[in-house]
Design a protein around this motif. Sequence first.
Motif, PDB file in Angstrom:
ATOM      1  N   THR A   1     -33.845  -7.857  -3.907  1.00 45.75           N
ATOM      2  CA  THR A   1     -33.983  -6.892  -5.008  1.00 45.75           C
ATOM      3  C   THR A   1     -33.295  -5.568  -4.684  1.00 45.75           C
ATOM      4  O   THR A   1     -32.789  -4.900  -5.583  1.00 45.75           O
ATOM      5  N   GLU A   2     -33.252  -5.205  -3.396  1.00 53.62           N
ATOM      6  CA  GLU A   2     -32.578  -3.957  -3.022  1.00 53.62           C
ATOM      7  C   GLU A   2     -31.062  -4.123  -2.980  1.00 53.62           C
ATOM      8  O   GLU A   2     -30.322  -3.190  -3.293  1.00 53.62           O
ATOM      9  N   ALA A   3     -30.593  -5.319  -2.619  1.00 54.68           N
ATOM     10  CA  ALA A   3     -29.154  -5.542  -2.452  1.00 54.68           C
ATOM     11  C   ALA A   3     -28.447  -5.921  -3.751  1.00 54.68           C
ATOM     12  O   ALA A   3     -27.251  -5.706  -3.889  1.00 54.68           O
ATOM     13  N   LYS A   4     -29.166  -6.501  -4.697  1.00 56.51           N
ATOM     14  CA  LYS A   4     -28.529  -7.019  -5.905  1.00 56.51           C
ATOM     15  C   LYS A   4     -29.096  -6.390  -7.170  1.00 56.51           C
ATOM     16  O   LYS A   4     -30.268  -6.082  -7.245  1.00 56.51           O
ATOM     17  N   ASP A   5     -28.253  -6.245  -8.167  1.00 62.84           N
ATOM     18  CA  ASP A   5     -28.693  -5.815  -9.486  1.00 62.84           C
ATOM     19  C   ASP A   5     -29.281  -7.043 -10.167  1.00 62.84           C
ATOM     20  O   ASP A   5     -28.570  -8.013 -10.446  1.00 62.84           O
ATOM     21  N   LEU A   6     -30.576  -7.034 -10.421  1.00 62.52           N
ATOM     22  CA  LEU A   6     -31.248  -8.201 -10.992  1.00 62.52           C
ATOM     23  C   LEU A   6     -30.805  -8.486 -12.425  1.00 62.52           C
ATOM     24  O   LEU A   6     -31.026  -9.578 -12.938  1.00 62.52           O
ATOM     25  N   GLN A   7     -30.162  -7.512 -13.070  1.00 59.76           N
ATOM     26  CA  GLN A   7     -29.648  -7.735 -14.424  1.00 59.76           C
ATOM     27  C   GLN A   7     -28.436  -8.671 -14.416  1.00 59.76           C
ATOM     28  O   GLN A   7     -28.179  -9.359 -15.386  1.00 59.76           O
ATOM     29  N   THR A   8     -27.696  -8.661 -13.304  1.00 56.41           N
ATOM     30  CA  THR A   8     -26.471  -9.467 -13.243  1.00 56.41           C
ATOM     31  C   THR A   8     -26.603 -10.684 -12.329  1.00 56.41           C
ATOM     32  O   THR A   8     -25.735 -11.555 -12.353  1.00 56.41           O
ATOM     33  N   LEU A   9     -27.645 -10.762 -11.549  1.00 51.26           N
ATOM     34  CA  LEU A   9     -27.849 -11.886 -10.623  1.00 51.26           C
ATOM     35  C   LEU A   9     -28.123 -13.159 -11.416  1.00 51.26           C
ATOM     36  O   LEU A   9     -28.989 -13.188 -12.289  1.00 51.26           O
ATOM     37  N   THR A  10     -27.367 -14.213 -11.136  1.00 51.52           N
ATOM     38  CA  THR A  10     -27.581 -15.486 -11.831  1.00 51.52           C
ATOM     39  C   THR A  10     -28.620 -16.312 -11.077  1.00 51.52           C
ATOM     40  O   THR A  10     -28.886 -16.062  -9.889  1.00 51.52           O
ATOM     41  N   MET A  11     -29.175 -17.313 -11.754  1.00 53.16           N
ATOM     42  CA  MET A  11     -30.144 -18.205 -11.100  1.00 53.16           C
ATOM     43  C   MET A  11     -29.483 -18.936  -9.933  1.00 53.16           C
ATOM     44  O   MET A  11     -30.085 -19.083  -8.877  1.00 53.16           O
ATOM     45  N   ASP A  12     -28.247 -19.391 -10.129  1.00 58.22           N
ATOM     46  CA  ASP A  12     -27.547 -20.112  -9.056  1.00 58.22           C
ATOM     47  C   ASP A  12     -27.372 -19.233  -7.821  1.00 58.22           C
ATOM     48  O   ASP A  12     -27.575 -19.690  -6.691  1.00 58.22           O
ATOM     49  N   GLU A  13     -26.994 -17.962  -8.034  1.00 57.31           N
ATOM     50  CA  GLU A  13     -26.837 -17.036  -6.904  1.00 57.31           C
ATOM     51  C   GLU A  13     -28.181 -16.828  -6.206  1.00 57.31           C
ATOM     52  O   GLU A  13     -28.263 -16.860  -4.975  1.00 57.31           O
ATOM     53  N   LEU A  14     -29.229 -16.633  -6.998  1.00 52.33           N
ATOM     54  CA  LEU A  14     -30.560 -16.411  -6.431  1.00 52.33           C
ATOM     55  C   LEU A  14     -31.019 -17.616  -5.615  1.00 52.33           C
ATOM     56  O   LEU A  14     -31.448 -17.468  -4.465  1.00 52.33           O
ATOM     57  N   ILE A  15     -30.909 -18.798  -6.199  1.00 50.82           N
ATOM     58  CA  ILE A  15     -31.361 -20.009  -5.506  1.00 50.82           C
ATOM     59  C   ILE A  15     -30.525 -20.220  -4.248  1.00 50.82           C
ATOM     60  O   ILE A  15     -31.059 -20.599  -3.193  1.00 50.82           O
ATOM     61  N   GLY A  16     -29.236 -19.940  -4.317  1.00 52.90           N
ATOM     62  CA  GLY A  16     -28.373 -20.049  -3.127  1.00 52.90           C
ATOM     63  C   GLY A  16     -28.847 -19.123  -2.018  1.00 52.90           C
ATOM     64  O   GLY A  16     -28.949 -19.536  -0.853  1.00 52.90           O
ATOM     65  N   LYS A  17     -29.161 -17.874  -2.360  1.00 54.97           N
ATOM     66  CA  LYS A  17     -29.668 -16.912  -1.372  1.00 54.97           C
ATOM     67  C   LYS A  17     -30.999 -17.377  -0.778  1.00 54.97           C
ATOM     68  O   LYS A  17     -31.231 -17.301   0.424  1.00 54.97           O
ATOM     69  N   LEU A  18     -31.894 -17.844  -1.646  1.00 50.90           N
ATOM     70  CA  LEU A  18     -33.202 -18.298  -1.182  1.00 50.90           C
ATOM     71  C   LEU A  18     -33.086 -19.513  -0.257  1.00 50.90           C
ATOM     72  O   LEU A  18     -33.794 -19.615   0.748  1.00 50.90           O
ATOM     73  N   LYS A  19     -32.173 -20.429  -0.594  1.00 48.45           N
ATOM     74  CA  LYS A  19     -31.953 -21.610   0.262  1.00 48.45           C
ATOM     75  C   LYS A  19     -31.400 -21.185   1.626  1.00 48.45           C
ATOM     76  O   LYS A  19     -31.786 -21.745   2.663  1.00 48.45           O
ATOM     77  N   THR A  20     -30.514 -20.184   1.616  1.00 45.49           N
ATOM     78  CA  THR A  20     -29.960 -19.664   2.868  1.00 45.49           C
ATOM     79  C   THR A  20     -31.074 -19.086   3.729  1.00 45.49           C
ATOM     80  O   THR A  20     -31.157 -19.369   4.939  1.00 45.49           O
ATOM     81  N   TYR A  21     -31.952 -18.286   3.130  1.00 48.18           N
ATOM     82  CA  TYR A  21     -33.081 -17.721   3.872  1.00 48.18           C
ATOM     83  C   TYR A  21     -34.020 -18.812   4.359  1.00 48.18           C
ATOM     84  O   TYR A  21     -34.575 -18.739   5.445  1.00 48.18           O
ATOM     85  N   GLU A  22     -34.180 -19.850   3.548  1.00 49.09           N
ATOM     86  CA  GLU A  22     -35.094 -20.949   3.899  1.00 49.09           C
ATOM     87  C   GLU A  22     -34.606 -21.674   5.154  1.00 49.09           C
ATOM     88  O   GLU A  22     -35.420 -22.112   5.972  1.00 49.09           O
TER      89      GLU A  22
END
Length: 148
Positions: free
Chosen positions: A125-146
């Motif tokens: 949430t601090e690094a990305k603008d949530l207005q422009t973040l896509t679901m694919d980008e979010l899920i990709g980031k979450l999978k990377t953290y996982e």
Amino acid sequence: MIAEDSELWDIICDGPHVPMKKVGESGVMVPKTRKEYSDIDKKVVEKNFCAKKILVKQSKIGMLTIEYELFRMKDDESIQDMHTRFTSIINEIHSLGEIIPRNKLVRKVLSVLPSSWESKVNVITEAKDLQTLTMDELIGKLKTYEMK
């Protein structure tokens, strides 16, 4: 269209129309068989089906909305499994004509993660603008953290 909507609303409020006929000398009213329907009867019965479809659709939307609102990631669930369940709900809602804005979906996913994900959610949430973040980008980031 307004007259039709009014007729559908009448059916929803008053119940379905059943075409009737008089029988015998006493004039007792009984339902007609389908073969006995006039063109007018057929049109009115069609409105019964339209009204029923509207009620069923609204009921499904209501149930899916509750499922969406109560959605949470399970403790033993992977990001991919959670995303698959979430997408299934969203696709059903979308198929019924309801649209949830992308930024709301992104925020929802971030809010349903277990507390163990809190630091990762904060970084995103601090690094990305949530207005422009896509679901694919979010899920990709979450999978990377996982994976880490």
